[in-house]
Enzyme design. Structure first.
Site, PDB file in Angstrom:
ATOM      1  N   ALA A 113       0.762  -1.254   0.000  1.00 15.01           N
ATOM      2  CA  ALA A 113       0.000   0.000   0.000  1.00 15.01           C
ATOM      3  C   ALA A 113       0.794   1.306   0.000  1.00 15.01           C
ATOM      4  CB  ALA A 113      -0.942  -0.011   1.198  1.00 15.01           C
ATOM      5  N   ALA A 114       2.006   1.307   0.563  1.00 12.27           N
ATOM      6  CA  ALA A 114       2.712   2.581   0.750  1.00 12.27           C
ATOM      7  C   ALA A 114       3.221   3.144  -0.576  1.00 12.27           C
ATOM      8  CB  ALA A 114       3.876   2.390   1.703  1.00 12.27           C
ATOM      9  N   GLY A 116       0.510   5.078  -0.356  1.00 15.87           N
ATOM     10  CA  GLY A 116      -0.928   5.250  -0.154  1.00 15.87           C
ATOM     11  C   GLY A 116      -1.648   6.014  -1.250  1.00 15.87           C
ATOM     12  N   LYS A 118      -2.873   4.892  -3.898  1.00 11.93           N
ATOM     13  CA  LYS A 118      -4.060   4.151  -4.339  1.00 11.93           C
ATOM     14  C   LYS A 118      -4.995   3.861  -3.156  1.00 11.93           C
ATOM     15  CE  LYS A 118      -1.467   2.591  -8.255  1.00 11.93           C
ATOM     16  NZ  LYS A 118      -0.165   3.039  -7.714  1.00 11.93           N
ATOM     17  N   ARG A 141       8.390   3.240   4.667  1.00  9.38           N
ATOM     18  CA  ARG A 141       7.282   3.534   3.745  1.00  9.38           C
ATOM     19  C   ARG A 141       5.946   3.490   4.484  1.00  9.38           C
ATOM     20  NH1 ARG A 141       8.565   3.411  -1.842  1.00  9.38           N
ATOM     21  NH2 ARG A 141       6.454   2.720  -2.323  1.00  9.38           N
ATOM     22  N   CYS A 233       4.263  -0.204 -12.297  1.00  5.73           N
ATOM     23  CA  CYS A 233       4.781   0.950 -13.059  1.00  5.73           C
ATOM     24  C   CYS A 233       6.006   0.482 -13.839  1.00  5.73           C
ATOM     25  CB  CYS A 233       5.092   2.138 -12.143  1.00  5.73           C
ATOM     26  SG  CYS A 233       6.273   1.770 -10.853  1.00  5.73           S
TER      27      CYS A 233
HETATM   28  C1  SAM Z   1       4.601  -0.058  -6.169  1.00  5.48           C
HETATM   29  S1  SAM Z   1       4.782   0.205  -4.459  1.00  5.48           S
HETATM   30  C2  SAM Z   1       3.118   0.490  -3.969  1.00  5.48           C
HETATM   31  C3  SAM Z   1       2.615   1.873  -4.245  1.00  5.48           C
HETATM   32  C4  SAM Z   1       1.259   2.130  -3.643  1.00  5.48           C
HETATM   33  N1  SAM Z   1       0.282   1.123  -4.070  1.00  5.48           N
HETATM   34  C5  SAM Z   1       0.724   3.502  -3.979  1.00  5.48           C
HETATM   35  O1  SAM Z   1      -0.085   3.631  -4.909  1.00  5.48           O
HETATM   36  O2  SAM Z   1       1.099   4.471  -3.321  1.00  5.48           O
HETATM   37  C6  SAM Z   1       5.047  -1.402  -3.827  1.00  5.48           C
HETATM   38  C7  SAM Z   1       5.102  -1.465  -2.317  1.00  5.48           C
HETATM   39  O3  SAM Z   1       5.121  -2.843  -1.941  1.00  5.48           O
HETATM   40  C8  SAM Z   1       5.851  -2.961  -0.746  1.00  5.48           C
HETATM   41  N2  SAM Z   1       6.133  -4.409  -0.586  1.00  5.48           N
HETATM   42  C9  SAM Z   1       7.121  -5.138  -1.164  1.00  5.48           C
HETATM   43  N3  SAM Z   1       7.018  -6.433  -0.807  1.00  5.48           N
HETATM   44  C10 SAM Z   1       5.929  -6.525   0.014  1.00  5.48           C
HETATM   45  C11 SAM Z   1       5.309  -7.598   0.699  1.00  5.48           C
HETATM   46  N4  SAM Z   1       5.766  -8.851   0.613  1.00  5.48           N
HETATM   47  N5  SAM Z   1       4.218  -7.328   1.443  1.00  5.48           N
HETATM   48  C12 SAM Z   1       3.726  -6.050   1.542  1.00  5.48           C
HETATM   49  N6  SAM Z   1       4.285  -5.002   0.915  1.00  5.48           N
HETATM   50  C13 SAM Z   1       5.370  -5.234   0.150  1.00  5.48           C
HETATM   51  C14 SAM Z   1       7.029  -2.043  -0.979  1.00  5.48           C
HETATM   52  O4  SAM Z   1       7.658  -1.700   0.228  1.00  5.48           O
HETATM   53  C15 SAM Z   1       6.343  -0.866  -1.669  1.00  5.48           C
HETATM   54  O5  SAM Z   1       5.951   0.086  -0.714  1.00  5.48           O
END
Ligand code: SAM
Length: 303
Positions: A113-114, A116, A118, A141, A233
């Site tokens: 989510a981070a 955030g 979305k 994050r 992305c």
């Molecule tokens: C593309 S970013 C997400 C962006 C977010 N959806 C937004 O729109 O702001 C991918 C995120 O997945 C997190 N991440 C990576 N592996 C993960 C896991 N196994 N479980 C949860 N989060 C994970 C990363 O730390 C990163 O913050």
């Protein structure tokens, strides 16, 4: 500018379009704001910003999102931003939430989510009703996720610092899931110059493996007939079509037509000299030169 690896890879994947894509990656994408209708109506927000000298044009696929055409000072340094009247995000990254189309009664999972962008958009469409469970693994994050949820006035979200790979342990099933997967982010080379020279073939393969694990975990907690939106992305077929093909052929999910497809380039059915499933045409890509955004990919799957 770009490594030889990236240049030949893009030519291999995108043929004659590669030049246009890399040319667009040589500059920053257009900045976009999504107005937060939980706090203000779009007209009022625009009125306030126009008085400060900002100019806007509409994002074609969103009624409350605008490209900034003139930015007399950083839009992030306005009172309206601090008040949570808008979120600054790439226009392409609005698409997965528009496709998710969450209802006010839904239980929604945002797997990664981070910061955030979305999650706050999902809450906006749900009018702060229903429930969102937002997972994030990274501590730093997580802080930005929490502060964005607070700034945007989101009240329907439970935030957990946890790996999405273990989501089954929650014992919950979800109506809708957003998997905005961790990726090489190669669609953000316009902004992130380091990627133009640092990405390797191993990076693409490593993320592809992780994305398949995450989509498997998502499928396990999706209700029957529930909707999963998969997005990245990245423009890479390994991180996109290959993951969707795995979800359909191995996990038994069904792919659905995207309602925003008129804005998108269809998914690829042939890449790296191999033929792939024809259903992949239903996926969508935003090529950066189409709307001067970052590169993006999305697909809609049903259990
Ligand atoms: C593309 S970013 C997400 C962006 C977010 N959806 C937004 O729109 O702001 C991918 C995120 O997945 C997190 N991440 C990576 N592996 C993960 C896991 N196994 N479980 C949860 N989060 C994970 C990363 O730390 C990163 O913050």
């Amino acid at each position: 500018m770009f490594s030889d690896f990236i240049k030949s890879r893009y030519k291999d994947i995108f043929g004659s379009k590669a030049k246009l894509i890399l040319k667009e990656f040589s500059k920053e994408p257009k900045k976009c704001i999504r107005i937060n209708t939980l706090k203000i109506n779009p007209k009022e927000c625009l009125r306030r910003l126009k008085l400060k000298g900002f100019f806007f044009s509409r994002v074609p696929w969103s009624r409350y999102s605008y490209f900034i055409e003139k930015e007399p000072k950083a839009v992030s340094a306005t009172v309206e931003h601090l008040m949570g009247y808008f979120f600054i995000q790439d226009a392409s990254s609005l698409l997965p939430v528009i496709e998710l189309a969450p209802k006010r009664t839904d239980v929604v999972l945002d797997m990664t989510a981070a910061p955030g962008g979305k999650t706050t958009h999902v809450a906006q469409i749900m009018k702060n009703e229903g429930t969102i469970v937002a997972l994030e693994i990274n501590k730093n994050r997580m802080d930005s996720l929490l502060s964005n949820l607070e700034r945007m006035g989101v009240e329907n979200t439970i935030v957990l610092r946890a790996s999405a790979l273990k989501v089954k342990q929650l014992g919950l099933k979800f109506d809708k899931i957003l998997l905005d997967a961790p990726c090489t982010a190669d669609g953000t080379m316009g902004k992130n110059q380091r990627l133009r020279i640092s990405l390797t073939n191993e990076d693409y393969l490593k993320y592809s493996r992780k994305q398949k694990e995450l989509i498997t975990a998502a499928n396990a907690v999706l209700k029957d007939k529930g909707v999963l939106i998969y997005s990245t992305c990245s423009l890479a077929p390994e991180e996109n079509e290959e993951v969707v093909e795995y979800a359909v052929n191995t996990l038994g999910m069904k792919i659905k037509e995207l309602k925003t497809k008129r804005y998108l380039t269809p998914g690829m059915t042939r890449f790296f000299n191999e033929k792939h499933s024809s259903f992949l045409k239903k996926c969508g890509r935003v090529l950066p030169y189409q709307y001067h955004t970052q590169g993006f990919f999305l697909a809609k799957l049903i259990k």
